[in-house]
Design an enzyme around this catalytic site. Sequence first.
Site, PDB file in Angstrom:
ATOM      1  CD  GLN A 160      -3.007  -1.110   2.203  1.00 26.90           C
ATOM      2  OE1 GLN A 160      -3.494  -0.027   2.509  1.00 26.90           O
ATOM      3  NE2 GLN A 160      -3.432  -2.252   2.738  1.00 26.90           N
ATOM      4  CE  LYS A 176       3.026   1.883   6.889  1.00 29.50           C
ATOM      5  NZ  LYS A 176       2.755   0.533   7.456  1.00 29.50           N
ATOM      6  CD  GLU A 197      -0.009  -0.867   5.361  1.00 35.08           C
ATOM      7  OE1 GLU A 197       0.468   0.273   5.149  1.00 35.08           O
ATOM      8  OE2 GLU A 197       0.677  -1.897   5.370  1.00 35.08           O
ATOM      9  CB  ALA A 280       7.387   5.553  11.541  1.00 36.83           C
ATOM     10  CB  ALA A 281      12.004   7.649  13.962  1.00 44.30           C
ATOM     11  CG  LEU A 283      14.535   1.001  12.102  1.00 49.37           C
ATOM     12  CD1 LEU A 283      14.292  -0.486  11.870  1.00 49.37           C
ATOM     13  CD2 LEU A 283      14.826   1.276  13.571  1.00 49.37           C
ATOM     14  CG  ASP A 349      -0.265  -7.864   7.217  1.00 46.46           C
ATOM     15  OD1 ASP A 349      -0.176  -8.888   6.523  1.00 46.46           O
ATOM     16  OD2 ASP A 349       0.105  -6.740   6.830  1.00 46.46           O
TER      17      ASP A 349
END
Length: 478
Positions: A160, A176, A197, A280-281, A283, A349
Amino acid sequence: MDTNMLHRKVETPFNVATEKEKELIGAKMDAKVVQKVKGPSKLEALFNHPLYNLPRPELQENDWLLRVRTNEDERSTGGEEEREESTPSNSEWQSASEEDSYDKANWTSDPETHPHWLRFHLGISRWELYNRKDLNLAKLTHYLATQRILNAVQKAGGTQLKLLMSFPNYGQALLKPMKQSRDAETDFNLFYFSDFERHNAEIAAFHLDRVLGFNRIPPVVGRLINVTTEIREITTDQRLSTTFFTSPVGNVCFYGQCEYYCSTEHPVCGRPHALEASLAAMLPDLSLAPRRSWRSPWRQSYSRTKLAQWQKDSAYCDTVKRTPPYNHGNRLVHLIDMAILDFLMSNMDRHHYETFEKFGNETFLLHLDNGRAFGRHSCDEPSILAPLRQCCRIHRSTFLRLRLLSLPGFRLSDVMRESLAQDPLEGVAPLLSEPHLSALDRRLATVLQVVRACQDHHDDVIHNDMEGYDQQPDYQLN
């Protein structure tokens, strides 16, 4: 941050709304958050409890994922060529240019010179993604919620739409977008692999993971995005830019390119420009910190007609226990931690999970990609708990924290409500509805019932990861 100073001004009511929202964000994220919950803070009491402050062995050099190179490191590498490539600790790393509006970077070995995203990366250890007490955590989420966005491109991979957002200090975040209202329940006729999502699921999953004491989900924060000035006008992604359009009611929409729901029938739309999203941070880059992807032994079948092997074999866990990497170390009980998290938020999921290669088998599992969680509150999915039911093993620390969260003074729904109140989007509407919060308490009771049933038939259910720490009376649940 005033977006009108940074981009072409768009004369819409959203310009005013954006400023009000960012004032709200600033007020919420600076210093201590003003709690919406009346009375003593259950969240504060929870994090002050001894079970959330267990002593940890002192971290050794090889327990850190990344580290800053020092003069001593340079001398120990030996070769002249290697010395030329290394950066001494008393020198500065400077960006080659300030083109494309990137900030000038002057980074040394002093952490105070590092941006918040880099401090997050340098704080990742063998046992957790972040230390809950690290003051940088609040600064990082504030940065994600307020930093000027420099570029937005579509993130490759996955099924998605998601975007990679870049910031002037070289940081990035995974966005998102909001696809449906927060209160919408997943259609019961849909298979789990056909579900949307949800942006609020990513935010709530981070808070739940933190409340459970896992610290295995990268920090996530909600943000109100201007689709026009913060995506459409700045993107360098040709594939993305060609999918923008204006809806019949005047909303700015786009749909991108992906496997599912990327079409004019399933657009992402602002109102008319304002779009809720999770950020989201990211990685560390895989070139610096490679990760290994593992197929979950209890993945769902992803078939409309077939059952997975674990659904047909009552002794399936015995097979898993004989199979690397589950035949030694703590990998299996870590996976059961993840199954408990997924059951609480109804996430079916979880087909794969990842670990950092550097740490081998002695490390935690990354709890990534939680967008399909919190789809239904009116029913539970018992199959998600299969690893716990079939293996009857659980960390002692996890079990005690779950028991603590079942007590009225630390009730899971209450601490989650209080924790989510810290997110900027909570000022728009609750990130989880009351039925979803109530479902957390119901599912927690189910987990504890499964553990009790296991204890009725097995003697080795509790895996003691608190050896030497639980002799003090403060660790008991009174």
